[in-house]
Design an enzyme around this catalytic site. Sequence first.
Site, PDB file in Angstrom:
ATOM      1  N   GLU A  13      -6.714  -7.965  -0.566  1.00 53.65           N
ATOM      2  CA  GLU A  13      -7.054  -7.949   0.865  1.00 53.65           C
ATOM      3  C   GLU A  13      -8.488  -7.461   1.019  1.00 53.65           C
ATOM      4  OE1 GLU A  13      -4.686  -5.443   3.387  1.00 53.65           O
ATOM      5  OE2 GLU A  13      -2.848  -5.880   2.301  1.00 53.65           O
TER       6      GLU A  13
ATOM      7  N   GLU B  38       0.833  -1.207   0.000  1.00 58.99           N
ATOM      8  CA  GLU B  38       0.000   0.000   0.000  1.00 58.99           C
ATOM      9  C   GLU B  38       0.865   1.252   0.000  1.00 58.99           C
ATOM     10  OE1 GLU B  38      -2.889  -0.453   3.148  1.00 58.99           O
ATOM     11  OE2 GLU B  38      -4.121  -1.719   1.880  1.00 58.99           O
TER      12      GLU B  38
END
Length: 667
Positions: free
Chosen positions: A310, A153
């Site tokens: 995710e 991320e």
Amino acid sequence: MSAVVTWPTEGIAFGGDYNPEQWDWDVLLEDVELMREAGVGFVTVGVFSWIKHEPRDGAFDFDWLDRVLDLLHENGIRVDLATPTASVPMWLHRLHPEILPQDAHGHPLAPGGRLGFCPSSTVFRRYALRVVEALAAHVAGHPAVRLWHVSNELGGGNARCHCPVSEAAFQSWVEARHGTVEALNTAWGTAFWGNSYSSFDEVTTPRGITAHNPGQLLDYERFSSDALLDCYRAEAAVLRRVTPEVPVTTNFMVGLGPDVVDYPRWADEVDIVVNDHYTYGPDPMKHQELAFAGDRMRGISGGGPWLLMEHATGGSTWHPVSQPKGPGELVRHALGHVARGSDSVMYFQWRASRSGTEQFHSAMLPHSGPESRTFRQIVALGADLARLAEVAGSRVVGARVALLHDDEAGWALRSGHKPAVRLDYATTARAVHAALFERSVTVDVVPPWHPLDDYDLVVVPGLFLVDDTTPAAVAAAAERGATVLVTWFSGIVDETNSVRTGGHPGAFRDLLGVRGDDFWPLDETEVVELDTGWRARRWTEHVTATTAEVVASYTTGGVSGGAAVTRRPVGSGSAWYLASDLEPAGLGELVDRLLDEVGISPAAATSPGVEAVRRASDEGSWLFVLNHAESEGWAEVAGTDLLTGAVCAGRVVVPAGGVAVVREACP
Ligand code: GLA
Ligand code: GLA
């Protein structure tokens, strides 16, 4: 995206982040046994393992990783291997404290979390690429490793750095974009408040004591995204050189937007687009927010399959409250992503951590162990996904609606003072999407440069910033027969965040046949009425219809009697303007009129609260039917429900909160 060398997964991949460094070896043995029970076949490993791989400066040790990869491989589990650069080791912080990012007050942030580096730091980059190269060389050829996951991320914490290195990098970036100081002064309109520059080294990151220049703020957002993209590119180049057979990606955080970095403009750099997505338990429309993100992912992936890297089995502890999923939600959310193009269902994380920042974050295997509500649901979901293997590789079909969405527009909106403070980007986009979602109408949420030829309804919702090509493309769509809906505060500024003058909405004024001269935003308590019976909040404006017809007018408020909705015939199509923020009921009726005008129907007829989306390939087509209602629902479809084996002749009935995936009978 470049062509995928080898797609990393089979069927609908199932798994999650796996962090074995937190556990003893006997726990790992239990993990693989339980993964097999659940049908887990794909895990992300090594996201935070830099200290494992390089416990001391330049001393690499991959024995632990080898054992983990071998164990997973022996159990038939494929690996999405992360480069560990999101977790800077303490020895590096001690050696080079200057790599820490600095906040807008010039304070260095402390080590101890993650992403503790300045994206522009060449010192950090040197160490990062060294460990990436050693890792790639070591695992090259390992049969378990199917995908590279660069960092984690990117930008999730360190996206906006104000250290001296970032400032110098920003100066170079500004020079490369604007060329000359004169051009910079023009672009940012620095005559305002006498902020003109004489040389690029006078430029700072925006951290002043008063409100900043909107052009500077917007360019700083662009710069920050580019700095992070450079981090990704540098690592990807090493990986592609050392292991050219393994595709490379990095996990995006695509939601409503604007995002921390500009994902649509990053998409060409990754081999496969992957997303992390988290719903918020108390949000009553979380399934629609999930759908919006999925529809955006398709816009970013060019329509092809993407991977859900995710999501959560329950709550996320970075939310104000971390709630478990309600009845049936775990399956509906997982299949909601698959319905909209994901070829995987992955979670953060496999086993709940005992310690550390996210010790109370939900997981596939919770603290209570396999005898738990969540793990039982995970085992059942694994079995469901195995039944859906044939869907993999197909594409979502039937979208005749394009909704234009752009991070830059969102960044511009939050850069500088605006006529109202509650103008969150994507609120209008979400409202229009919700109306379409409730009607099971498939929408592609696409960047403004996406070709519009295949769409019959083009929605331009609050697209505050546009360049000159977007209005031309939208006008061309209307000319050839599309219905276009532009909503308030679209096309207001150009790429420099400077206002388009001569009447609002500047870029779309001629197409729409309207001319606005006053924005008239409302405070939180104000509601205005329209002559159609619709109501609006938050925003009205004083608009004159020049060549458009007035569809609806205000009957109350500061602009009472003025136009709220207009329509102008354009070529074979039409251009509608919505000049106020309609409440959902009125917006729904307006959307019905637009759909009727071009004859767009839902993916399938359904009962209220039922979502229907179709995926198809040369092999067949599949209708995903998700019942978000608290009572039994249905969708019209003929075929076989892959989850139950039931044959449906014209209608599938789905229990409250349930799901069906119907392989459609050949016509
Ligand atoms: C103050 C300042 C002006 C301007 C206005 C805006 O009065 O002196 O320069 O910023 O506020 O309201
Ligand atoms: C992100 C991160 C994960 C984890 C989850 C928790 O997606 O990538 O490491 O922190 O959030 O929700």
